[in-house]
Scaffold this active site. Structure first.
Site, mmCIF file in Angstrom:
data_model
loop_
_atom_site.group_PDB
_atom_site.id
_atom_site.type_symbol
_atom_site.label_atom_id
_atom_site.label_comp_id
_atom_site.label_asym_id
_atom_site.label_seq_id
_atom_site.Cartn_x
_atom_site.Cartn_y
_atom_site.Cartn_z
ATOM 1 N N TYR A 297 27.527 -32.202 -1.337
ATOM 2 C CA TYR A 297 27.721 -31.499 -0.063
ATOM 3 C C TYR A 297 28.509 -32.400 0.880
ATOM 4 O O TYR A 297 28.392 -33.617 0.826
ATOM 5 C CB TYR A 297 26.369 -31.104 0.529
ATOM 6 C CG TYR A 297 25.705 -30.004 -0.277
ATOM 7 C CD1 TYR A 297 26.106 -28.686 -0.129
ATOM 8 C CD2 TYR A 297 24.707 -30.294 -1.216
ATOM 9 C CE1 TYR A 297 25.534 -27.665 -0.881
ATOM 10 C CE2 TYR A 297 24.127 -29.284 -1.972
ATOM 11 C CZ TYR A 297 24.543 -27.964 -1.804
ATOM 12 O OH TYR A 297 23.978 -26.963 -2.553
ATOM 13 N N GLU B 39 26.798 -26.999 -7.623
ATOM 14 C CA GLU B 39 26.531 -26.869 -6.182
ATOM 15 C C GLU B 39 27.559 -27.728 -5.453
ATOM 16 O O GLU B 39 27.580 -28.954 -5.636
ATOM 17 C CB GLU B 39 25.125 -27.338 -5.807
ATOM 18 C CG GLU B 39 24.029 -26.372 -6.199
ATOM 19 C CD GLU B 39 22.656 -26.764 -5.658
ATOM 20 O OE1 GLU B 39 22.551 -27.312 -4.544
ATOM 21 O OE2 GLU B 39 21.671 -26.518 -6.385
ATOM 22 N N GLN C 276 26.322 -21.881 -0.917
ATOM 23 C CA GLN C 276 25.942 -20.756 -1.751
ATOM 24 C C GLN C 276 26.889 -19.590 -1.445
ATOM 25 O O GLN C 276 27.924 -19.828 -0.849
ATOM 26 C CB GLN C 276 24.471 -20.432 -1.508
ATOM 27 C CG GLN C 276 23.592 -21.637 -1.860
ATOM 28 C CD GLN C 276 22.096 -21.343 -1.869
ATOM 29 O OE1 GLN C 276 21.649 -20.218 -1.746
ATOM 30 N NE2 GLN C 276 21.292 -22.404 -2.017
ATOM 31 N N ASN D 285 16.302 -25.879 -5.379
ATOM 32 C CA ASN D 285 14.970 -26.454 -5.252
ATOM 33 C C ASN D 285 13.888 -25.394 -5.475
ATOM 34 O O ASN D 285 12.796 -25.697 -5.959
ATOM 35 C CB ASN D 285 14.807 -27.085 -3.867
ATOM 36 C CG ASN D 285 15.754 -28.259 -3.657
ATOM 37 O OD1 ASN D 285 16.249 -28.850 -4.604
ATOM 38 N ND2 ASN D 285 16.017 -28.601 -2.400
ATOM 39 N N ASN E 85 16.563 -28.165 -12.003
ATOM 40 C CA ASN E 85 17.475 -28.397 -10.877
ATOM 41 C C ASN E 85 17.197 -29.756 -10.260
ATOM 42 O O ASN E 85 16.036 -30.082 -9.971
ATOM 43 C CB ASN E 85 17.260 -27.318 -9.806
ATOM 44 C CG ASN E 85 18.083 -27.570 -8.555
ATOM 45 O OD1 ASN E 85 19.307 -27.458 -8.585
ATOM 46 N ND2 ASN E 85 17.429 -27.934 -7.468
ATOM 47 N N GLU E 86 18.243 -30.536 -10.060
ATOM 48 C CA GLU E 86 18.155 -31.827 -9.347
ATOM 49 C C GLU E 86 16.870 -32.590 -9.683
ATOM 50 O O GLU E 86 16.118 -32.986 -8.791
ATOM 51 C CB GLU E 86 18.271 -31.598 -7.833
ATOM 52 C CG GLU E 86 19.626 -31.079 -7.422
ATOM 53 C CD GLU E 86 19.863 -31.036 -5.909
ATOM 54 O OE1 GLU E 86 18.915 -31.208 -5.128
ATOM 55 O OE2 GLU E 86 21.027 -30.822 -5.520
ATOM 56 N N GLU F 10 20.402 -18.525 -4.168
ATOM 57 C CA GLU F 10 19.036 -19.027 -4.313
ATOM 58 C C GLU F 10 18.079 -18.164 -3.487
ATOM 59 O O GLU F 10 18.477 -17.604 -2.451
ATOM 60 C CB GLU F 10 18.994 -20.486 -3.806
ATOM 61 C CG GLU F 10 17.617 -21.120 -3.858
ATOM 62 C CD GLU F 10 17.639 -22.631 -3.600
ATOM 63 O OE1 GLU F 10 18.706 -23.175 -3.254
ATOM 64 O OE2 GLU F 10 16.569 -23.247 -3.751
HETATM 65 O O1 AHR Z 1 21.797 -25.352 -1.859
HETATM 66 C C1 AHR Z 1 20.733 -25.837 -1.117
HETATM 67 C C2 AHR Z 1 19.919 -26.868 -1.885
HETATM 68 O O2 AHR Z 1 20.685 -28.023 -2.076
HETATM 69 C C3 AHR Z 1 19.474 -26.496 -3.271
HETATM 70 O O3 AHR Z 1 18.297 -25.780 -3.287
HETATM 71 C C4 AHR Z 1 19.282 -27.828 -3.939
HETATM 72 O O4 AHR Z 1 19.516 -27.774 -5.320
HETATM 73 C C5 AHR Z 1 20.231 -28.754 -3.205
HETATM 74 O O5 AHR Z 1 19.610 -29.904 -2.799
#
Ligand code: AHR
Length: 506
Positions: A243, A291, A352, A71, A171-172, A26
């Site tokens: 995450y 992700e 990432q 984001n 995205n999201e 990103e």
């Molecule tokens: O990977 C970091 C961020 O995590 C990304 O920009 C977003 O898509 C997610 O919330």
């Protein structure tokens, strides 16, 4: 402690899609600038890309890379990143409160992917923008010359279409933090219209619609149901993100979190089936888990920078988690989960790839180095290709907040019929006891161990750094053997192992 595994040549889950070992880059922090791109770096190629980083990415055999966000994409103008560099505007990036120079755009990223041996997966801005910009972007990237956008691409140095197959529709979009956040109905309808339009240009594109940002979202999993009801026939994959964090410093709870990941995948697989049945459709939408990673080590530092008090810095040190040995075990468990769910997860991207919550780190003008988590990703990506096996596992377990009876042994098995190999990836989640592993190999014929890699550490906190890049690295495993179809091995407390067997031709 004893654990047994039964592997049978004919008990298979699915063929593992190579895209399961994808990654994400990103325009965030130093992922791009001084991550992959640093024209003054001693290893820079003619495009200003760091060759030392490219080599590490090639070593990981990354098949596909999602770009440019995240984001970031929800307020990004793709047109800012094309044409002569000197004329590209500097913009304020609202997602990460930084300045974006646009020195890297889609052309530079395509060249980087080519050098790294990876396919591109591009995300479209459906936050601040909409259908028209989406179709223009796709036509610019993939359209023929002799049309407006194709000719502009040619003027900018590339006559041949880039041929990008994978497109993320935003995205999201369920996240209130997202620029242009939408309700499930608003987004589902828009995604359907965009998908229809892109398919009118090229019906063979693979389109990825946004699912939930995580399984704690209030709208989960109703979001997926509503969105898919709008666009089921027009899309190919639904995107999920997750995450992992160990904020409470509780290793047992932390290492159980892939049970939550498994439940998340299961719930969305069922939602897909539900909508499919409602639509009387033959089509199977699958999951793009685009992700995933450990993300929490840098939270305190990031809050200071993201507070906004420091203006709009260009490429600051953001989300630079330094991973430890405990995260090796976590990443090993996550990858095992994806292998075990290979029937429905077709794409997955570690988030990432460079500097930002990443297995590869760089110092500006300095070295590129491997984080601890580089290794389980490396082993899975290189040797976890083939057929995911349905293993019968018997292991003692423990109760955690996210699930009961979480097995101390987390294991996946991959059979590469063509290459004649059988590979196990195993994590011992127990902090004090070894696991005596007995794996019964059925129907594979004669087998011998050709590679055995083990990761152990005296401390869960041990980490690599630019000065000490080899504190946590794999070592040759010892003590494993195969006799009469029985593989035996000892997995020390808190350890990760890869056991790779070569099978006699049948
Ligand atoms: O990977 C970091 C961020 O995590 C990304 O920009 C977003 O898509 C997610 O919330």
């Amino acid at each position: 402690m004893r654990a047994t595994v039964t592997a049978h040549r004919d008990y298979r889950i699915a063929t593992i899609d190579n895209r399961l070992y994808g990654a994400f880059l990103e325009h965030l922090g130093r992922a791009i600038y001084s991550g992959i791109y640093e024209p003054d770096h001693p290893t820079a190629d003619a495009n200003g890309m760091r060759r030392d980083v490219i080599e590490l990415v090639r070593e990981l055999k990354v098949p596909i890379v999602r770009y440019p966000g995240g984001n970031f994409v929800s307020a990004y103008n793709w047109e800012d990143g094309i044409g002569p560099r000197g004329q590209r505007p500097t913009r304020l990036d609202l997602a990460w409160h930084t300045s974006e120079s646009n020195a890297v755009g889609v052309h530079e990223f395509a060249e980087w992917c080519e050098a790294a041996g990876a396919e591109m997966m591009l995300a479209i801005n459906l936050g601040s923008r909409g259908l028209d910009e989406a179709r223009n972007f796709v036509e610019y990237v993939n359209g023929p010359t002799g049309s407006y956008w194709g000719d502009l691409r040619k003027t900018n140095g590339r006559a041949e279409p880039f041929g990008v197959k994978h497109w993320c529709l935003g995205n999201e979009m369920d996240g209130p933090w997202q620029v242009g956040h939408k309700t499930a109905h608003e987004y589902g309808r828009l995604a359907n219209e965009v998908a229809k339009t892109l398919r009118a240009f090229d019906s063979s594109l693979e389109l990825i619609v946004c699912g939930s940002s995580n399984s704690d979202m209030k709208t989960y999993p109703e979001w997926e149901r509503v969105v898919l009801e709008h666009c089921y026939e027009a899309v190919d994959h639904i995107s999920l993100h997750m995450y992992f964090a160990n904020r409470a410093k509780n290793a047992a709870e932390y290492l159980a979190l892939n049970a939550k990941l498994d439940a998340y995948i299961g719930a969305i697989a069922s939602t897909i089936d539900f909508v499919r049945a409602m639509k009387r459709s033959r089509k199977r939408v699958t999951i793009s888990f685009d992700e995933w990673n450990v993300w929490y080590h840098s939270n305190v530092e990031d809050r200071e920078i993201l507070g906004g008090a420091k203006g709009w810095p260009h490429a600051p040190r953001l989300l630079e988690d330094i991973y430890n040995f405990e995260d090796v075990l976590q990443v090993g468990c996550i990858l095992n989960t994806f292998i075990r769910r290979a029937d429905v997860v077709r794409i997955a991207c570690i988030a990432q790839l460079v500097n930002v919550i990443a297995p590869i780190m760089t110092e500006p003008k300095g070295a590129a180095w491997r984080q601890t988590t580089y290794y389980p990703y490396y082993f899975a990506s290189r040797y976890g290709r083939g057929e995911a096996l349905q293993l019968g596992v018997k292991s003692p377990g423990y109760d955690a907040e996210v699930a009961d009876n979480v097995p101390y042994l987390d294991v996946s098995g991959v059979y590469d019929e063509e290459g004649g190999t059988l590979t196990f990836f195993a994590v011992n989640r127990h902090g004090e006891k070894s696991i005596d592993l007995e794996a019964s190999l059925q129907g594979f014929g004669e087998a011998r161990i050709v590679d055995h890699q083990a990761m152990t550490s005296a401390s869960l906190e041990a980490a690599n750094s630019p000065k000490n890049p080899k504190t946590v690295t794999p070592a040759k495993g010892t003590g494993a053997s195969v006799k009469d179809g029985l593989l035996t091995a000892t997995l020390p407390p808190y350890s990760y192992q890869m056991l790779r067997l070569s099978l006699a031709a049948r």
